[in-house]
Design an enzyme around this catalytic site. Structure first.
Site, PDB file in Angstrom:
ATOM      1  CE  LYS A  66      -3.815   0.928   0.702  1.00 44.82           C
ATOM      2  NZ  LYS A  66      -4.654   0.736   1.875  1.00 44.82           N
ATOM      3  CG  HIS A  67      -0.534   4.739  -0.720  1.00 41.57           C
ATOM      4  ND1 HIS A  67      -0.745   5.667  -1.717  1.00 41.57           N
ATOM      5  CD2 HIS A  67      -1.763   4.284  -0.366  1.00 41.57           C
ATOM      6  CE1 HIS A  67      -2.044   5.778  -1.941  1.00 41.57           C
ATOM      7  NE2 HIS A  67      -2.687   4.951  -1.140  1.00 41.57           N
ATOM      8  CG  ASN A 232      13.625   6.209  10.836  1.00 39.06           C
ATOM      9  OD1 ASN A 232      14.694   5.966  10.303  1.00 39.06           O
ATOM     10  ND2 ASN A 232      13.410   7.318  11.544  1.00 39.06           N
ATOM     11  CG  HIS A 393      14.414   7.634   1.936  1.00 34.81           C
ATOM     12  ND1 HIS A 393      13.581   8.082   2.929  1.00 34.81           N
ATOM     13  CD2 HIS A 393      15.588   7.315   2.526  1.00 34.81           C
ATOM     14  CE1 HIS A 393      14.229   8.074   4.090  1.00 34.81           C
ATOM     15  NE2 HIS A 393      15.445   7.604   3.881  1.00 34.81           N
TER      16      HIS A 393
END
Length: 393
Positions: A66-67, A232, A393
């Site tokens: 999800k996302h 994180n 990221h």
């Protein structure tokens, strides 16, 4: 095919949108539907995760994304009757393949977060796995191949609009990757770090030194999952599946608490009092998920007030008391925890211990390592310093 136009980017106002190759052909094909920008981000990140899990364990793997972060990840170990019930697959008349087991685990461990997910499968999607996928609210699936029966089942989902992507399992990307932010191009080597016993278990600073084979497997699953989770991040794993993933938190302490609460919810769902809630016939799975989440949470009184409980139950359930929760949670053991970097405080260990954590893998390198090690020793936790950071990221 060198490029593929998308409906729009992350948001409807972001047009035009496409995926394309600078050199060569796209290593994928859309077999059904029209995937969007975020769909492909989820698909490509989740495919890397399951491919690596399969390579590391030799067992079929699945992920629920999800996302751009996993809500669940698992390998295809057999399901017992309790897990089948809490994952809402106990009523399906299929022979569970390893891939179907992996999918049920990945989709079922955190059903609240997996709602509307994108699925990745390490192996050819079979009819059993497709049958389970068809029952859930989901945006799409990526796999190296599909049996004809599985493809027919998936093409019928969402009135024929379900996104089905086939990817070349032999595709290897270039070793250097690029990303643009604000018109500026970033370049770096891909994160190709290999997670193996020599990498993960060479530096064990705690009094307890022994990792069981199951603990090593679960820590491997945790760390591979973290490679594809927004930092994180912290991941709790038990019996071959992630049971609590904390992603994208600014504080690793809060990340540990978030993932720990998810792991606790997974265990509380298996409490007999929760499994025997008197649900009314015909309650949708999503409504049942939300109701269970409320019942085992801090706001259970809102669910059990007169005029509300009647919407979901045939009779008013007794609350799950704080003492009952504490006693049930104390029975959870043998949980493994991975962190994408170092733990800055012993607080992380204290919180993890409450969720049954007995094994930890983290990078180390904090000025507070001595405090973290001492806290592990206090609770008999075995910890390894991997020396590997897994920021994503």
């Amino acid at each position: 095919m060198k490029e593929l136009a998308l409906k729009y980017g992350c948001n409807p106002n972001q047009k035009p949108s496409r995926i394309y190759m600078e050199e060569g052909e796209l290593p994928l094909e859309v077999l059904n539907g029209r995937p969007g920008y975020i769909n492909f981000l989820d698909a490509l990140n989740s495919w890397q995760l399951v491919k690596e899990l399969k390579a590391a364990t030799g067992i079929a793997a699945a992920a629920s994304f999800k996302h751009v972060s996993p809500a669940g990840a698992a390998i295809g170990l057999p399901l017992n009757d309790t897990l089948k019930k809490i994952y809402f697959v106990d009523d399906v008349n299929i022979e569970f393949s390893p891939l179907a087991n992996a999918y049920a685990r990945a989709r079922g461990a955190d059903r609240m977060c997996s709602y509307g997910d994108f699925v990745a499968l390490s192996d050819t999607c079979d009819a059993a796995t497709a049958t389970l996928i068809k029952r859930e609210v989901s945006d799409g699936v990526i796999a190296p191949d599909y049996t004809p029966e599985a493809l027919a089942i998936l093409k019928a989902k969402r009135k024929g609009t379900y996104n089905v992507i086939q990817i070349d399992p032999n595709y290897v990307p270039e070793p250097i990757e690029h990303k643009q932010v604000f018109g500026i191009t970033f370049e770096q080597g891909r994160n190709e770090v290999k997670l193996d016993d020599d990498t993960l278990f060479a530096n064990i600073p705690t009094q307890n030194q022994i990792f069981t084979p199951e603990a090593k497997r679960d820590l491997m699953i945790a760390l591979i999952t973290l490679k594809y989770t927004q930092s994180n991040s912290v991941c709790y794993v038990k019996d071959g599946q992630a049971i609590g993933i904390g992603a994208g938190q600014q504080s690793r302490i809060h990340c540990t608490r978030l993932a720990g609460q998810k792991a606790d919810n997974w265990w509380l769902r298996q409490c007999p009092k929760v499994m025997n809630l008197p649900f009314k016939p015909g309650i949708h799975r999503a409504d049942r998920d939300n109701t269970i989440d409320l019942y085992i949470g801090e706001e259970f009184e809102d669910l059990l007030v007169d005029g509300t409980w009647e919407q979901f139950f045939t009779s008013k359930p007794e609350p799950l008391t704080a003492q009952e929760k504490k006693e049930w949670l104390a029975q959870n053991r043998q949980v493994a925890l991975g962190s994408d970097a170092f733990f800055p405080f012993g607080d992380n260990i204290e919180r993890a211990h409450k969720s049954g954590v007995e094994y930890i893998a983290q990078a180390g390198g904090s000025i507070r390592d001595d405090h973290v090690i001492a806290t592990c020793d206090k609770y008999g936790i075995t910890m390894t310093f991997t020396g590997v950071r897994l920021f994503h990221h």
